[in-house]
Design an enzyme around this catalytic site. Structure first.
Site, PDB file in Angstrom:
ATOM      1  N   MET A  11       0.843  -1.194   0.000  1.00 57.60           N
ATOM      2  CA  MET A  11       0.000   0.000   0.000  1.00 57.60           C
ATOM      3  C   MET A  11       0.882   1.250   0.000  1.00 57.60           C
ATOM      4  O   MET A  11       1.971   1.262   0.567  1.00 57.60           O
ATOM      5  CB  MET A  11      -0.900   0.001   1.235  1.00 57.60           C
ATOM      6  CG  MET A  11      -1.822  -1.204   1.349  1.00 57.60           C
ATOM      7  SD  MET A  11      -3.141  -1.215   0.114  1.00 57.60           S
ATOM      8  CE  MET A  11      -4.134   0.163   0.663  1.00 57.60           C
ATOM      9  N   GLY A  14       2.338   3.985  -4.731  1.00 60.14           N
ATOM     10  CA  GLY A  14       2.114   4.827  -5.901  1.00 60.14           C
ATOM     11  C   GLY A  14       1.607   4.099  -7.120  1.00 60.14           C
ATOM     12  O   GLY A  14       1.779   4.579  -8.250  1.00 60.14           O
ATOM     13  N   SER A  16      -1.577   3.462  -8.262  1.00 61.04           N
ATOM     14  CA  SER A  16      -2.618   4.167  -9.020  1.00 61.04           C
ATOM     15  C   SER A  16      -2.065   5.423  -9.677  1.00 61.04           C
ATOM     16  O   SER A  16      -2.434   5.766 -10.806  1.00 61.04           O
ATOM     17  CB  SER A  16      -3.796   4.517  -8.101  1.00 61.04           C
ATOM     18  OG  SER A  16      -4.424   3.341  -7.617  1.00 61.04           O
ATOM     19  N   GLU A 102      -6.038  -2.223  -9.124  1.00 58.75           N
ATOM     20  CA  GLU A 102      -6.501  -3.139  -8.068  1.00 58.75           C
ATOM     21  C   GLU A 102      -6.646  -4.574  -8.591  1.00 58.75           C
ATOM     22  O   GLU A 102      -7.623  -5.281  -8.305  1.00 58.75           O
ATOM     23  CB  GLU A 102      -7.829  -2.646  -7.473  1.00 58.75           C
ATOM     24  CG  GLU A 102      -7.801  -1.234  -6.935  1.00 58.75           C
ATOM     25  CD  GLU A 102      -6.914  -1.062  -5.701  1.00 58.75           C
ATOM     26  OE1 GLU A 102      -6.427  -2.072  -5.170  1.00 58.75           O
ATOM     27  OE2 GLU A 102      -6.718   0.090  -5.280  1.00 58.75           O
ATOM     28  N   ALA A 103      -5.652  -5.012  -9.350  1.00 58.86           N
ATOM     29  CA  ALA A 103      -5.734  -6.310 -10.033  1.00 58.86           C
ATOM     30  C   ALA A 103      -5.728  -7.484  -9.070  1.00 58.86           C
ATOM     31  O   ALA A 103      -6.088  -8.604  -9.458  1.00 58.86           O
ATOM     32  CB  ALA A 103      -4.588  -6.448 -11.028  1.00 58.86           C
ATOM     33  N   CYS A 159       8.372   1.657   5.099  1.00 60.50           N
ATOM     34  CA  CYS A 159       7.661   1.491   6.358  1.00 60.50           C
ATOM     35  C   CYS A 159       7.854   2.763   7.198  1.00 60.50           C
ATOM     36  O   CYS A 159       8.722   3.591   6.924  1.00 60.50           O
ATOM     37  CB  CYS A 159       8.222   0.261   7.069  1.00 60.50           C
ATOM     38  SG  CYS A 159       7.529  -0.059   8.712  1.00 60.50           S
ATOM     39  N   CYS A 161       9.301   2.958   9.859  1.00 59.86           N
ATOM     40  CA  CYS A 161      10.633   2.926  10.466  1.00 59.86           C
ATOM     41  C   CYS A 161      11.723   3.261   9.465  1.00 59.86           C
ATOM     42  O   CYS A 161      12.892   3.383   9.833  1.00 59.86           O
ATOM     43  CB  CYS A 161      10.900   1.552  11.091  1.00 59.86           C
ATOM     44  SG  CYS A 161      11.100   0.238   9.864  1.00 59.86           S
TER      45      CYS A 161
END
Length: 217
Positions: A11, A14, A16, A102-103, A159, A161
């Protein structure tokens, strides 16, 4: 020969935004693309939404169990009719590329449809999605794309972190959860109160294990 491409990432990597940029690049050069996404992705309704605020309507939705190749054929023919009737200001046109967001939500059969669009219909297909769900299980569409796509490209993000993020943690009303259905997109999607807000956070392996108490599945 046209190819099926799978560009994947956690997630917020980038995906989209990249898809919309590819569409823009094609169209800037006078070529035409079709955009699609699975109907189950209710976020954004009939639009592809970038976290940068850019949105665009898809040309068609792919319902659960739907024939992705047939839907593409119908939309391709519609575009060609509009061109022949002068409704599109260009010479007779064809689709230069099919872009699918969103495949991961596609079925294995629908991914096979995308493969046939590339190989048998001669139209390049670029599919964008994530590999794994919040429990680190592969989505069916992603698993099939990883198996048969001609080209794979990882889109990277970090992430909290600072390490490379590879997992997707599910957050419900501010707390990480590690039980539930594979797909949960909307508020209240987990069967709780309407105020239950479902979001996701990209995590590295260390942070995922820390939040899950060492659990990987």
């Amino acid at each position: 020969m046209a190819k099926l491409y799978f560009r994947y990432g956690a997630m917020n990597s980038g995906k989209s935004t990249a898809l919309l940029q590819v569409a823009y690049n094609y169209e800037e050069r006078g070529q035409h693309v079709l955009l699609a996404k699975p109907e189950i992705d209710t976020k954004g309704a009939t639009q592809i939404e970038s976290r940068l605020g850019v949105t665009r309507e898809v040309d068609f939705l792919i319902p659960a169990g739907g024939d992705a190749r047939e839907l593409f054929r119908q939309e391709r023919e519609r575009m060609q009719r509009r061109s022949a009737e002068g409704l599109i200001p260009a010479d007779p046109i064809d689709v230069a590329c099919l872009l699918v967001d969103e495949a991961q939500f596609l079925t294995a059969d629908q991914v096979d449809d995308l493969f046939r669009i590339a190989v048998e219909d001669g139209i390049p297909v670029m599919a964008y999605g994530i590999r794994n769900d919040f429990l680190t299980h592969a989505f069916p569409g992603s698993a099939r794309l990883l198996a048969i796509a001609h080209a794979l490209e990882e889109m990277k993000t970090i992430c909290r972190c600072g390490r490379k993020a590879v997992f997707n943690g599910r957050v419900v009303s501010g707390r990480f959860v590690f039980d539930g259905d594979q797909v949960a997109i909307d508020e209240g999607a987990l069967g709780g109160a309407p105020a239950d807000v479902v979001t996701y956070e990209s995590l590295c392996g260390n942070c995922y294990l820390e939040e899950s108490g060492g659990r990987l599945a």
